[in-house]
Write an enzyme that holds these catalytic residues in place. Structure first.
Site, PDB file in Angstrom:
ATOM      1  CG  MET A  64      -1.975  -1.093   1.210  1.00  9.58           C
ATOM      2  SD  MET A  64      -3.117  -0.986  -0.198  1.00  9.58           S
ATOM      3  CE  MET A  64      -3.980   0.536   0.183  1.00  9.58           C
ATOM      4  CB  CYS A  67      -3.743  -6.528   4.698  1.00 12.82           C
ATOM      5  SG  CYS A  67      -3.503  -4.835   5.267  1.00 12.82           S
ATOM      6  N   GLY A  71       8.225 -12.703   3.081  1.00 11.01           N
ATOM      7  CA  GLY A  71       8.503 -12.301   4.453  1.00 11.01           C
ATOM      8  C   GLY A  71       9.977 -12.299   4.797  1.00 11.01           C
ATOM      9  NE  ARG A 126       9.315  -4.753   5.329  1.00 10.83           N
ATOM     10  CZ  ARG A 126       9.587  -5.120   6.567  1.00 10.83           C
ATOM     11  NH1 ARG A 126       9.910  -4.210   7.460  1.00 10.83           N
ATOM     12  NH2 ARG A 126       9.569  -6.384   6.922  1.00 10.83           N
TER      13      ARG A 126
END
Length: 345
Positions: free
Chosen positions: A27, A108, A220, A243
């Site tokens: 997001m 989420c 993850g 990320r």
């Protein structure tokens, strides 16, 4: 009703093959500008949208959220929701918009998605997820997939995850991504849910052994392509990176095609930035702002000489009125070419 026009997408990579390495839906991060940049770094990897809620599409008519460029493919749309009929309608809207895959978010942990009874809370309702998958598969011909956690709250993942997988497989799901952490729906923020619950990679590997017919990607805490290759060598079908792919995009994606897919040569991040310039120009001509694109490019040269000056120049200047491609070139001039050549040797 199924949508036959989505059965063929000439020129697009096979989406299941592309899932060997994917960039996670995030997001506020993986918007269309981010995806164009990532696609220039890797032509093979599977890209995902930010989560779009089914109510926003079906009840809100927010089809502008589905806008994307043809060059972004192979491209998956991630939906949030828990009503089978509404998700089926949203999936059809997404398929009609040209997406190669429709993914259901069951991972989420934010308060907003909990209040809507979707996201990670769906781990508590596997039969509902199965109904959603079945309805979506009936509506579209593109593949319907699931992204989930290993469990939530006080659930025992080794008990609940196999049952969850059994139910969605029975509904026809053939590919999913497992974020190898629990989600704590009370007491932890979404940010803390990305770090605090311990990773259980071994459980995901056991699920592949238990469901050999299922295409399973792991997600993850994966920070580099060396880790990704280890998981692929261990028998998993795909790896999803979040990320790290966003904050160090060149480190992850510029060599992904050659290292993970065995095709092509590493991309020069300097050349990729230069290739972004026409896209940036078009965005500015249409009334856009420079920072809407360059905010996704700040980590391009992470850890390399000139990276700090690159980030500072764009961070300080891209939000100013009238900022354009000349600022990008000014920032790029501060990155040392020799360092780039060294990285790509």
């Amino acid at each position: 009703m199924a949508n036959p026009k989505n059965q063929e997408k000439s020129g697009f990579s096979d989406v299941q093959r592309a899932a060997r390495l994917s960039v996670a839906p995030m997001m506020d991060w993986t918007d269309r500008h981010c995806r164009v940049f990532h696609r220039l770094l890797s032509s093979e990897s599977l890209l995902y949208t930010e989560m779009v809620t089914a109510p926003a599409l079906v009840r809100g008519g927010a089809v502008h959220l589905l806008e994307h460029s043809p060059q972004e493919h192979p491209l998956a749309l991630q939906l949030g929701g828990s009503d089978p009929e509404e998700l089926a309608k949203a999936a059809l809207i997404g398929a009609d918009a040209g997406y190669d895959e429709i993914n259901l978010n069951c991972g989420c942990p934010s308060d907003r998605v909990q209040s809507g009874t979707f996201g990670a809370v769906l781990m508590k309702h596997p039969s509902r997820v199965a109904d959603c998958v079945a309805a979506m598969r009936e509506a579209v011909d593109v593949e319907v997939t699931v992204k989930c956690r290993i469990g939530v709250d006080d659930q025992e993942p080794q008990d609940v995850l196999p049952d969850f997988l059994n139910q969605i497989v029975s509904a026809g799901c053939q590919r999913l991504t497992i974020h190898a952490r629990k989600a704590w729906l009370k007491g932890l923020s979404p940010k803390e849910n990305r770090d605090i619950p311990p990773l259980d990679y071994a459980l995901v590997l056991r699920m592949k052994e238990q469901f050999p017919q299922l295409h399973i990607s792991i997600n993850g805490g994966i920070e580099n392509l060396a880790q990704a290759r280890e998981f692929l060598d261990a028998g998993l079908d795909g790896v999803m990176i979040g990320r790290a792919a966003y904050h160090q995009p060149a480190d992850i994606l510029s060599t992904a095609d050659s290292e993970i897919f065995g095709v092509g040569a590493p991309r020069d991040p300097v050349a990729v930035v230069q290739e972004m310039l026409p896209y940036i120009e078009a965005h500015l001509v249409n009334g856009g702002r420079l920072h809407q694109i360059t905010r996704h490019m700040l980590g391009t040269f992470a850890g390399r000489p000139g990276a700090r000056a690159w980030r500072r120049t764009l961070s300080e200047g891209a939000t100013k009125t009238g900022a354009g491609t000349e600022l990008v070139l000014q920032a790029l001039a501060q990155v040392e070419p020799l360092a780039m050549d060294t990285v790509l040797v």
